[in-house]
Design an enzyme around this catalytic site. Sequence first.
Site, PDB file in Angstrom:
ATOM      1  N   ASP A  59       2.495  15.771   6.983  1.00  0.00           N
ATOM      2  CA  ASP A  59       3.789  16.100   7.768  1.00  0.00           C
ATOM      3  C   ASP A  59       4.836  16.335   6.835  1.00  0.00           C
ATOM      4  O   ASP A  59       5.004  15.786   5.955  1.00  0.00           O
ATOM      5  CB  ASP A  59       3.944  15.067   8.797  1.00  0.00           C
ATOM      6  CG  ASP A  59       4.310  13.846   8.269  1.00  0.00           C
ATOM      7  OD1 ASP A  59       3.814  13.407   7.078  1.00  0.00           O
ATOM      8  OD2 ASP A  59       4.669  12.728   8.972  1.00  0.00           O
ATOM      9  N   GLY A  94       6.481  -7.986  13.909  1.00  0.00           N
ATOM     10  CA  GLY A  94       7.140  -7.456  12.782  1.00  0.00           C
ATOM     11  C   GLY A  94       8.096  -8.641  12.096  1.00  0.00           C
ATOM     12  O   GLY A  94       7.677  -9.773  12.089  1.00  0.00           O
ATOM     13  N   ASP A 112       7.140   3.201   7.551  1.00  0.00           N
ATOM     14  CA  ASP A 112       8.308   4.203   7.242  1.00  0.00           C
ATOM     15  C   ASP A 112       9.245   3.394   8.092  1.00  0.00           C
ATOM     16  O   ASP A 112       9.349   2.947   8.897  1.00  0.00           O
ATOM     17  CB  ASP A 112       8.038   5.552   7.752  1.00  0.00           C
ATOM     18  CG  ASP A 112       8.742   6.536   6.960  1.00  0.00           C
ATOM     19  OD1 ASP A 112       9.945   6.315   6.475  1.00  0.00           O
ATOM     20  OD2 ASP A 112       8.070   7.670   6.693  1.00  0.00           O
ATOM     21  N   CYS A 115      15.240  10.436   6.526  1.00  0.00           N
ATOM     22  CA  CYS A 115      14.213  10.575   5.498  1.00  0.00           C
ATOM     23  C   CYS A 115      15.188  11.125   4.156  1.00  0.00           C
ATOM     24  O   CYS A 115      14.583  11.230   3.139  1.00  0.00           O
ATOM     25  CB  CYS A 115      13.243  11.518   5.797  1.00  0.00           C
ATOM     26  SG  CYS A 115      12.054  10.818   6.767  1.00  0.00           S
TER      27      CYS A 115
END
Length: 357
Positions: free
Chosen positions: A237, A149, A78, A24
């Site tokens: 979160d 995907g 994400d 992240c």
Amino acid sequence: MNALEPSAPPAAIRLTSLSHGGGCGCKIAPGVLSEILKNSSNLPGFNLPPQLLVGIETADDAAVYLLNDEQALIATTDFFMPIVDDPYDFGRIAATNAISDVYAMGGTPIMALGLVGMPINVLPLETIGAILRGGQDVCRDAGIPIAGGHTIDSVEPIYGLVVLGLVHPSRVKKNSGAKAGDVLILGKPLGVGILSAALKKEMLPPAGYARMIEVTTQLNKPGIALAALDGVHALTDITGFGLAGHSLELARGAKVQISLDWSLMPLIAGVRELAAQGCITGASGRNWQSYGTEVTLPGAFAEADKALLSDPQTSGGLLVSCSPDAAAQVLEIFHAQGFAEAAIVGEVREGSGVSVY
């Protein structure tokens, strides 16, 4: 060397050497992101459907769309570059992080789609397969399939998920729901970004790496049970913008002040010392530049602690805003599901911004 002698096997490629930022910590700095969104939000005159219960208005964790009186659909995505060199661990961390946003809205995940970008001519196919296997194993633990995907050949390794979930409309936990007088509870200890910086500098001992994997692959499943509590007013979160940044989103959304008691903050063992030795990510500084003016610190606040406050958390913990009389039950849910370090870390007050004391 004799032509008949076998050549030495090629050295294993460090995944982190192929990415300019990991986990992240790859996120665009919040201040820069804000400027981008000013020029790319919904077109003037476009009417958002009334079924869209949560959009981009308060930078919440996921979008939520009303399906019927009993169900709302949660949608999130994400993905990021490697934060560790082990491909299987990278896949597990990325998948855990992506699924977390559904739990942060109070929902139950139902399926995922894989997002895969890999330098095909650089990484062995076995390595790529191990990344995908790590993601699949986490999804299996969450009880969901990866149902499809998209893949591309990219310069840097990228992996993540689109995740869909369901929640009862009355149990959606927006980050704008925090109320003055609430207690704040954090589900996981801080310091993942510090550990990742130490790993890149080859300063992270084996025990520190094992702890990093343990924290980043622990699914935030308590979010489902927490959403059922009337006393829980808001969930989010803690990820790439650090505790201060995501607390600030909570404060802005609810028009309150988030007050953090630093003496109560759970930290991963050893991270303060590593931060003092310079194991700090570039994202930590970018985060602080973006929102530091809205964070009030106590006098003589150590630089290592300041770095931890803005440290990007890959697959971090849930931050819960709840009424004081619900705090014991919230902690009980966390502890019963294996989040032993979950703790009260502050309170919600009238005002604005983030205050650390």
